[in-house]
Design a protein around this motif. Structure first.
Motif, PDB file in Angstrom:
ATOM      1  N   ARG A  43      -2.621  -6.290  -2.963  1.00  0.00           N
ATOM      2  CA  ARG A  43      -3.301  -6.237  -1.735  1.00  0.00           C
ATOM      3  C   ARG A  43      -4.744  -7.006  -1.539  1.00  0.00           C
ATOM      4  NH1 ARG A  43      -5.732  -1.640  -1.540  1.00  0.00           N
ATOM      5  NH2 ARG A  43      -5.281  -0.773   0.471  1.00  0.00           N
ATOM      6  N   THR A  55       0.726  -1.246  -0.096  1.00  0.00           N
ATOM      7  CA  THR A  55       0.049   0.036  -0.137  1.00  0.00           C
ATOM      8  C   THR A  55       0.812   1.409  -0.083  1.00  0.00           C
ATOM      9  OG1 THR A  55      -1.690  -1.025   1.250  1.00  0.00           O
ATOM     10  CG2 THR A  55      -1.895   1.169   1.275  1.00  0.00           C
ATOM     11  N   PHE A  92      -4.153   6.668   1.679  1.00  0.00           N
ATOM     12  CA  PHE A  92      -3.435   5.413   1.608  1.00  0.00           C
ATOM     13  C   PHE A  92      -2.008   5.239   2.222  1.00  0.00           C
ATOM     14  CE2 PHE A  92      -5.716   3.862  -2.613  1.00  0.00           C
ATOM     15  CZ  PHE A  92      -6.583   3.526  -1.911  1.00  0.00           C
TER      16      PHE A  92
END
Lengths: 215, 384
Positions: free
Chosen positions: A130, A82, A204
């Protein structure tokens, strides 16, 4: 073989809506930042993005089945991926906003160089790394498969099926963006998409830093 | 600025209508409260319509609303205790998207998401328990219905909501009070050469677009995180995930306190994504500020006074309406020496300041009943 393909595709189709919800918020501002308004260009972006996801899925599948032996992925992996994704988003957003265009400082030149080519494939790979709930379910299934080929085929068809909605919505999204471009202009659309990419990247980044600290 | 109405009879009629609404709306559960609110609301509308200082009255009212909202939150915390309050905050979030379930009703406290339920008759004030009994929108359909009052308000007032009704705007309003501009922030403004040689204009496009960027991000992230991100703008939400509290505090300090104080402009409203929503319907809203070009002497006092950088020399010279950010605060109207600026019904030449003020006050009385009841019913009990 056939049962593997059918199972992978069934799981992929059932995960399609969820995958779209996860990928769409990243894909749409990314598509909007494109200087080309051609539908074909949008299709190319979505296909490369989806190909990146496919590669990630297959790599994850092989890694989980033959290296880890279970779907217990390291808690550090998601926040680290991320963080990289957030950096790409922020840099790409800043470049879309023209932040690096005028400066000749080495850092600005480096950032301009990194983001001058649109990283469709890499973005897709990062998003694919992810794991969401449907992907974890697919990865758990791969643990019971015996050969590398089986895992690759299963994850390939899972990825293809789960990408269908993304591709359809991506192309439709490009069409919708074109309508907006006609109304408010390409420059403004790009400016807005740049802002969205930077803000989303910042969110993020916060999420990733929190995740790394917790891990 | 001349008063809104020349005839005091018209102001009296408007005051009676708003006062009657206040009496009716607040009569249940407390008739005495209905009487007090009705009288105060009527007097206030009469003052706004007959005074030449409408904007000053609006500002005091707006700041008062904000202080009441902040005080209400502290009163509820004092009533429940910190732990129970946080538990409730936790529960009411999770109850949001339970599909297909019915709720027998939950004791609730001020929540902007639920305020429309008062309008729709779905919330009932339990005076013996000093709280509201409310059915949370447990399905998407129910949630969409609760949005109807907000949509109606948006269509009526556009960004007028940001100038008269926003529960948060009063904080910024406190800090923009005064005349001394310490920071000009010219780098963020467009320079224009007008016929009179005046070279000052509103904000650059990218600054104005920031709020739309934030709005799109909020919508996209809500989809991505499967979470109603609008709750991030609720102070109750900030109390639980601490990092959100710190980020929001930083934003508040910069955009609602420092920048407004130094520039005398409402920067929070210039980046607010909820304001951006109302901005999108600003051009089709019923009540709009317009400059009468026959009366305008191009002194640009309104340009200097506009807290939102939305009236520009171009607006006046090209006979355009103020942009998407006009909050109908009335400051330009008060600044204009020729009374060339007023509130009109859409693009017609019909002045509707009386109707605008009356309807705004009615909307405020409706929306803020939740907080008024906390202050008049719970607060005395809390302080014993």
């Amino acid at each position: 073989m056939l049962s593997l393909i059918i199972t992978g595709m069934s799981l992929g189709f059932s995960a399609g809506t969820s995958c779209t919800a996860v990928c769409f918020p990243i894909l749409i501002p990314y598509l909007a930042s494109d200087t080309s308004t051609r539908i074909l260009s949008g299709l190319k972006t979505v296909l490369l993005f989806s190909a990146g996801r496919l590669v990630s899925y297959m790599a994850l599948g092989v890694g989980v089945a033959f290296i880890l032996g279970s779907a217990d992925i390291s808690p550090l992996m998601v926040p680290v991926v991320t963080l990289i994704l957030s950096l790409v988003l922020v840099l790409y957003g800043l470049n879309t906003l023209g932040a690096f265009n005028t400066s000749q400082k080495p850092v600005a030149r480096a950032c301009r160089g990194i983001t001058s080519r649109r990283p469709h494939f890499i973005m897709g790979m990062l998003v694919g790394l992810r794991p969401c709930i449907p992907l974890i379910a697919a990865l758990m299934y791969t643990v019971n498969l015996s050969g590398v080929a089986d895992v690759v085929i299963f994850m390939l068809f899972f990825g293809i099926a789960s990408s269908m909605l993304i591709i359809v919505f991506g192309v439709a999204g490009r069409g919708f963006l074109n309508l907006l471009v006609n109304r408010i202009g390409l420059d403004r659309i790009r400016r807005l998409s740049g802002l969205v990419l930077v803000i989303m990247g910042a969110v993020f980044m916060l999420q990733a830093v929190g995740g790394i600290i917790n891990a | 600025m001349k008063p809104a109405v020349k005839s005091k009879k018209r102001a009296l009629i408007a005051a009676l209508i708003v006062g009657s609404f206040g009496l009716w709306w607040y009569f249940d559960p407390f008739p005495w409260l209905g009487a007090i609110v009705g009288i105060l609301a009527g007097l206030f509308v009469y003052y706004l319509l007959t005074s030449s200082r409408m904007e000053t009255g609006r500002r005091l009212f707006f700041i008062g609303l904000n202080l009441m909202v902040i005080a209400s939150i502290f009163v509820v915390i004092a009533q429940l205790g910190w732990g129970t309050f946080l538990n409730w905050a936790d529960i009411h979030e999770k109850e949001y998207y339970l599909q297909g379930q019915t709720s027998s009703g939950t004791q609730s406290f001020p929540c902007t998401r639920d305020v429309p339920q008062v309008w729709l008759g779905k919330a009932q004030y339990l005076d013996y328990a000093s709280s509201w009994n409310i059915k949370f929108p447990t399905t998407l359909g129910a949630f969409l219905i609760t949005l109807v009052p907000y949509i109606a308000i948006g269509l009526l007032f556009g960004r007028g909501v940001c100038g008269w009704l926003c529960p948060f705007g009063g904080l910024t309003e406190i800090f923009v009070t005064g005349k001394k501009v310490r920071w000009k922030l010219d780098a963020l403004k467009r320079k224009v050469n007008t016929k009179s040689g005046f070279s000052y204009a509103g904000l650059k496009e990218w600054v104005k677009d920031t709020k739309y960027g934030l709005l799109i991000t909020v919508v996209l992230l809500s989809i991505f995180l499967s979470f109603p991100l609008v709750c991030v703008f609720c102070p109750v939400f900030w109390l639980e995930p601490l990092f959100v509290l710190w980020i929001m505090l930083a934003f508040i300090i910069v955009f609602a306190i420092i920048l407004p104080f130094m520039t005398k402009r409402r920067w929070w409203c210039l980046i607010c994504p909820i304001g951006a929503c109302f901005g999108l319907v600003n051009r089709i809203s019923f009540f709009r500020i317009k400059v009468d070009k026959n009366k305008c002497i191009k002194c640009y006092d309104c340009v200097d006074e506009c807290r939102m950088y939305t009236i520009t020399p171009e607006t006046i010279e090209k006979d355009k309406n103020p942009g998407d950010d006009c909050t109908r605060c009335g400051r330009c109207m008060e600044a204009c020496p020729e009374d060339a600026i007023d509130i009109y019904f859409m693009d017609t030449g019909k002045k509707v300041r009386t109707a605008f003020i009356s309807l705004t006050l009615i909307a405020a009385l409706s929306l803020y009943i939740w907080f008024v009841l906390i202050m008049v019913d719970i607060f005395p009990k809390v302080i014993g």
